[in-house]
Scaffold this motif. Structure first.
Motif: not given
Length: 388
Positions: A80-84, A242-243, A327-328
């Motif tokens: 999640x952290x990397x994808x943000x 996605x999150x 939802x994302x």
């Protein structure tokens, strides 16, 4: 302004602090190189090397070969952290979990696989599954396979073959060295461009039997991680991307709420419609993320104490993943609308968030059919073949 940073407490152990520092370096490198990844349609090998240094590609390697298996909840938060910061980088990093599959290989094969160290990058194009010819000691392969994310930076590649299917009809995966495979660079897509999910082409390579396995087959080595449901976890690591993208998009419109309009209209944060939409999106994202991580922790506690995950739990993992992806996408779409005309510019992070997140629910593991399978399991009815 950020809202989902799982920061380490000040009393964190030295090893945890070192891990957090390594992740910080990953995030910094990804932020500086994301435009290059998009343009080159791959995460370059030197960036993959930074991922390795941070332990991302040993997070599912057996301990006896130098691995440091991470609980799924912890690994998912890293993704999640990397994808943000960049969805493609997060997607490629997420396959640090895929060495779980390789735990089904014979132990001596795994020893050979990790002979040069635990940081092994595995990429696979499993479909369309191709027939393979039985030869002495193994299989002769020929064919073309699609969607091999991260293949240009991989140390070992996998392809799906029909020979040796298990009783459930799950295909066998054959492992090859990069020099045995031609990578057809044809990844021309709207989003997740930096994943480099090109086709793999093999022409006559022979793979020994001991270098093949059935995805989701029982592991030959024991660790709580290898008792965690394998295929649902494969869906989870993609949903985590996605999150992360949704968090980044929502943070963007929150931070821009004080900007003046191009037309001289009211500041966005002064409009009730803007505030209501932001609040709804925040509630939606936090709710779906809570379900996602709650069921992850429940299943992890089950397998960690030595019990098998139930079919109900495995199905909830799949449901949480598909719902998180859907939802994302909705959160990012709403954020894009809130961002207004600025969002259409090439240099706007919002348009890239929308492009990237739109790809994720298209993945076979995350499509609408998952709701059908999950609904069946909830009502103790048989789901469609291959769901669990």
């Amino acid at each position: 302004m950020t809202h989902t940073r799982d920061e380490l407490p000040s009393a964190a152990a030295p090893a945890e602090k070192a891990s957090d520092a390594a992740l910080a370096r990953v995030l910094d490198v990804v932020a500086r190189r994301r435009a290059e990844c998009e343009e080159r349609r791959q995460v370059p090998r030197d960036v993959i090397a930074v991922f390795k240094e941070a332990g991302i590609y040993r997070a599912a390697t057996p301990r006896q070969f130098g691995g440091e298996p991470l609980p799924p909840g912890r690994f998912l938060k890293i993704v999640e952290r990397i994808s943000a910061v960049d969805a493609s980088a997060g997607w490629v990093a997420s396959f640090g979990s895929s060495l779980m599959y390789l735990a089904a290989l014979p132990p001596d094969t795994q020893a050979e696989l990790y002979a040069n160290g635990p940081d092994v990058v595995f990429a696979a194009g499993l479909y369309p599954v191709q027939p393979a010819e039985h030869v002495a000691g193994g299989y002769r392969l020929a064919g073309r396979w699609k969607f091999a994310s991260g293949c240009l930076g991989a140390d070992v590649l996998g392809v799906g073959i029909t020979a040796g299917q298990d009783r459930a009809g799950r295909p066998r995966t054959a492992l090859l060295r990069p020099e045995q495979v031609e990578i057809a660079e044809n990844w021309q897509v709207i989003g997740l461009r930096g994943t480099g999910s090109h086709d793999l082409v093999v022409d006559g390579a022979v793979v020994p039997e001991r270098w093949t396995f059935v995805r989701g087959a029982p592991p030959t080595l024991d660790d709580p991680l290898y008792r965690y449901p394998t295929v649902p976890y494969a869906a989870q690591v993609l949903a985590a991307v996605a999150l992360g993208v949704a968090r980044a998009a929502l943070d963007q419109v929150i931070s821009e709420g004080g900007r003046a309009s191009h037309t001289g209209g009211p500041v966005a944060a002064d409009r009730a419609s803007y505030r209501i939409s932001v609040a709804r999106a925040e509630a939606q994202l936090r709710s779906v993320r809570a379900f996602f991580h709650d069921i992850t922790e429940e299943v992890w506690q089950t397998v960690e104490r030595g019990d098998p995950a139930t079919s109900h739990q495995a199905s909830l993992l799949r449901l949480a993943s598909a719902h998180a992806a859907k939802a994302s996408f909705e959160v990012v779409r709403d954020a894009y609308h809130l961002a207004g005309i600025r969002a259409i510019a090439d240099d706007s992070p919002m348009q890239r968030c929308l492009r990237d997140v739109s790809v994720i629910p298209q993945h076979a593991f995350l499509q609408e059919t998952v709701y059908d399978g999950a609904g069946a399991v909830l009502m103790d009815a048989p789901p469609f073949p291959g769901y669990l």
